[in-house]
Scaffold this motif. Structure first.
Motif, PDB file in Angstrom:
ATOM      1  N   GLY A 165       0.815  -1.197   0.000  1.00  0.00           N
ATOM      2  CA  GLY A 165       0.000   0.000   0.000  1.00  0.00           C
ATOM      3  C   GLY A 165       0.855   1.254   0.000  1.00  0.00           C
ATOM      4  O   GLY A 165       1.974   1.267   0.522  1.00  0.00           O
ATOM      5  N   LEU A 166       0.330   2.323  -0.620  1.00  0.00           N
ATOM      6  CA  LEU A 166       0.996   3.621  -0.653  1.00  0.00           C
ATOM      7  C   LEU A 166      -0.029   4.696  -0.319  1.00  0.00           C
ATOM      8  O   LEU A 166      -1.177   4.614  -0.758  1.00  0.00           O
ATOM      9  N   PRO A 167       0.350   5.708   0.451  1.00  0.00           N
ATOM     10  CA  PRO A 167      -0.602   6.782   0.763  1.00  0.00           C
ATOM     11  C   PRO A 167      -0.938   7.597  -0.475  1.00  0.00           C
ATOM     12  O   PRO A 167      -0.075   7.836  -1.329  1.00  0.00           O
ATOM     13  N   ASP A 168      -2.185   8.024  -0.577  1.00  0.00           N
ATOM     14  CA  ASP A 168      -2.613   8.844  -1.711  1.00  0.00           C
ATOM     15  C   ASP A 168      -1.827  10.150  -1.743  1.00  0.00           C
ATOM     16  O   ASP A 168      -1.670  10.824  -0.714  1.00  0.00           O
ATOM     17  N   ALA A 226       7.013   8.447   3.474  1.00  0.00           N
ATOM     18  CA  ALA A 226       5.641   8.833   3.151  1.00  0.00           C
ATOM     19  C   ALA A 226       4.634   8.034   3.984  1.00  0.00           C
ATOM     20  O   ALA A 226       3.642   8.581   4.480  1.00  0.00           O
ATOM     21  N   SER A 227       4.879   6.737   4.143  1.00  0.00           N
ATOM     22  CA  SER A 227       3.956   5.884   4.895  1.00  0.00           C
ATOM     23  C   SER A 227       3.901   6.287   6.367  1.00  0.00           C
ATOM     24  O   SER A 227       2.822   6.316   6.981  1.00  0.00           O
ATOM     25  N   LYS A 228       5.063   6.602   6.942  1.00  0.00           N
ATOM     26  CA  LYS A 228       5.084   7.001   8.348  1.00  0.00           C
ATOM     27  C   LYS A 228       4.509   8.404   8.550  1.00  0.00           C
ATOM     28  O   LYS A 228       3.864   8.671   9.568  1.00  0.00           O
ATOM     29  N   GLU A 229       4.699   9.271   7.583  1.00  0.00           N
ATOM     30  CA  GLU A 229       4.069  10.582   7.692  1.00  0.00           C
ATOM     31  C   GLU A 229       2.545  10.433   7.688  1.00  0.00           C
ATOM     32  O   GLU A 229       1.835  11.050   8.494  1.00  0.00           O
ATOM     33  N   ALA A 230       2.037   9.605   6.773  1.00  0.00           N
ATOM     34  CA  ALA A 230       0.588   9.408   6.687  1.00  0.00           C
ATOM     35  C   ALA A 230       0.039   8.761   7.956  1.00  0.00           C
ATOM     36  O   ALA A 230      -1.009   9.175   8.471  1.00  0.00           O
ATOM     37  N   ARG A 231       0.744   7.747   8.457  1.00  0.00           N
ATOM     38  CA  ARG A 231       0.235   6.986   9.593  1.00  0.00           C
ATOM     39  C   ARG A 231       0.506   7.684  10.926  1.00  0.00           C
ATOM     40  O   ARG A 231      -0.398   7.877  11.758  1.00  0.00           O
ATOM     41  N   VAL A 233       2.055  10.819  11.669  1.00  0.00           N
ATOM     42  CA  VAL A 233       1.817  12.257  11.822  1.00  0.00           C
ATOM     43  C   VAL A 233       0.348  12.590  11.578  1.00  0.00           C
ATOM     44  O   VAL A 233      -0.328  13.165  12.428  1.00  0.00           O
ATOM     45  N   ARG A 234      -0.155  12.205  10.401  1.00  0.00           N
ATOM     46  CA  ARG A 234      -1.516  12.618  10.044  1.00  0.00           C
ATOM     47  C   ARG A 234      -2.591  11.884  10.846  1.00  0.00           C
ATOM     48  O   ARG A 234      -3.589  12.489  11.237  1.00  0.00           O
ATOM     49  N   GLU A 235      -2.401  10.596  11.081  1.00  0.00           N
ATOM     50  CA  GLU A 235      -3.419   9.840  11.820  1.00  0.00           C
ATOM     51  C   GLU A 235      -3.236   9.938  13.331  1.00  0.00           C
ATOM     52  O   GLU A 235      -4.193  10.167  14.063  1.00  0.00           O
ATOM     53  N   GLN A 380       5.423   1.407   8.408  1.00  0.00           N
ATOM     54  CA  GLN A 380       4.369   2.253   8.960  1.00  0.00           C
ATOM     55  C   GLN A 380       4.485   2.533  10.450  1.00  0.00           C
ATOM     56  O   GLN A 380       3.916   3.508  10.938  1.00  0.00           O
ATOM     57  N   GLU A 381       5.210   1.702  11.187  1.00  0.00           N
ATOM     58  CA  GLU A 381       5.228   1.810  12.645  1.00  0.00           C
ATOM     59  C   GLU A 381       6.610   2.224  13.156  1.00  0.00           C
ATOM     60  O   GLU A 381       7.626   1.946  12.524  1.00  0.00           O
TER      61      GLU A 381
END
Length: 393
Positions: A165-168, A226-231, A233-235, A380-381
């Motif tokens: 998976g990749l963040p949009d 990118a995955s860690k920023e999405a998961r 930071v953003r979430e 992601q983690e």
């Protein structure tokens, strides 16, 4: 002043305080600009701030967040100790900064592996001349590197999206540079974007290009950032992940991910078929030359820990630079120019050299124990080298 701050702000302010003394410590930052205080503070004060931060982590409720910050803060404390004038032996420095032990090799072991490698190289004449002649046959001209890279990146991105998976909205740009101590570099820019620089100080070989692009892009550094920023930071709202640091334990995990990235997307046999088929045709190279160099490269991979041994010689034992450069040239079967570039990297980044070899093994063992889900978790983690050691046992 710092006691009333959020834990992420305290961590980020401490890192920037140290970065005012240590060039390149903050590799990327895209958080609140007022936290990026660059005024130089006394190293003794920074040492107290590091100890205070470590104590404050006991109050962080999320265990994963707490343990990651604890490993990072301990490394920042080691930086502060060094800045304060404390004399720390090189091996202890590596443990303090990266949460790993330096890894070298015995000369007898290297000699056996080098002999097997030399036997794998055909032809007659000096070994280095034969190697350089073979390498020249699979070199992609500088003006062609980006053209050849595009379909490689497209395939790697497709597989990464399908498997992990990749963040949009994630994306990166890519450019060629010169006069750097590294072969490639990913610069996180925030907002799921990054920039990849490929160093063309030395010829770019087609056989190395898929691994290099996987390392820096998919499913390596860009994918992780990118995955860690999405998961995270953003979430989760964990703003400490709006900053990436060099010379800390997070680099061991990051380089371990990148070193294993291509293998996580396609097995070696498929990579070799791709290189000697579609990519050879795209680059206008002879498939037989590519297969010959791949065979030689596989034998050379068994000559392990050359750079780590060189770092121990130079920084742990104080050997002369000329002796270390000759060691690198001999056991890496490289030109004096390439050996000098490797020595420059070790001088510049010191113990960082172990993030590749140790990180590679830690991630490989962790994924062997946890499977594909383990690699996705790494992307992601927030995991530490110690957690990988425990999980890969």
């Amino acid at each position: 002043m710092l006691r009333g701050m959020d834990i992420a702000e305290r961590y980020i302010r401490l890192a920037h305080g140290l970065a005012a003394h240590i060039d390149g410590l903050v590799d990327a930052y895209f958080g609140p600009p007022e936290w990026a205080e660059t005024t130089k503070r006394d190293p003794k004060r920074l040492l107290l701030e590091a100890a205070d931060l470590l104590s404050a982590l006991d109050d962080v409720p999320d265990a994963a967040r707490r343990e990651w910050l604890r490993a990072q803060a301990a490394a920042l404390q080691t930086h502060a100790r060094l800045l304060s004038g404390e004399n720390i032996p090189f091996a202890e420095e590596v443990r303090g900064l990266y949460d790993i032990a330096p890894l070298g090799a015995e000369l007898a072991e290297l000699d056996v592996a080098l002999k097997a490698f030399e036997d794998s190289v055909g032809g007659t004449g000096p070994l280095l001349e034969r190697l350089e002649a073979l390498r020249a046959k699979v070199t992609v001209p500088d003006g062609d590197v980006l053209r050849v890279a595009q379909p490689i990146l497209a395939e790697l991105r497709k597989r990464t999206a399908e498997k992990f998976g990749l963040p949009d909205g994630e994306n990166f740009s890519i450019q060629l540079v010169k006069d750097k101590p590294w072969g490639g570099y990913n610069w996180p820019l925030g907002n799921l974007q990054s920039r990849i620089d490929l160093n063309t100080d030395f010829p770019v070989r087609l056989t190395a290009l898929p691994d290099l692009l996987a390392h820096e892009g998919y499913a390596g550094h860009h994918t992780e950032h990118a995955s860690k920023e999405a998961r995270l930071v953003r979430e989760n709202g964990w703003q400490e992940h709006q900053m990436q640091l060099m010379l800390t334990p997070e680099c061991v995990v990051s380089e371990g991910i990148a070193m294993n990235a291509l293998e996580m997307l396609m097995p070696r046999e498929e990579v070799e078929t791709w290189l000697s088929g579609e990519l050879a045709q795209l680059a206008g190279l002879d498939p037989d030359d590519i297969l010959a160099l791949l065979k030689v490269s596989a034998a050379q991979e068994k000559i392990r820990h050359v750079s780590g041994t060189a770092a121990l010689m130079l920084l742990g034992e104080g050997r002369p630079e000329k002796e270390v450069q000759d060691f690198l040239a001999h056991y890496s079967s490289s030109t004096p120019q390439r050996a000098a570039q490797s020595l420059r990297f070790i001088r510049t980044y010191r113990g960082y050299i172990y993030t590749y070899s140790v990180g590679h093994k830690l991630v490989r063992d962790y994924v062997a124990a946890k499977g594909t889900a383990g690699f996705k978790a790494l992307l992601q983690e927030p995991l530490t080298p110690e957690q990988l050691r425990r999980g890969g046992m």
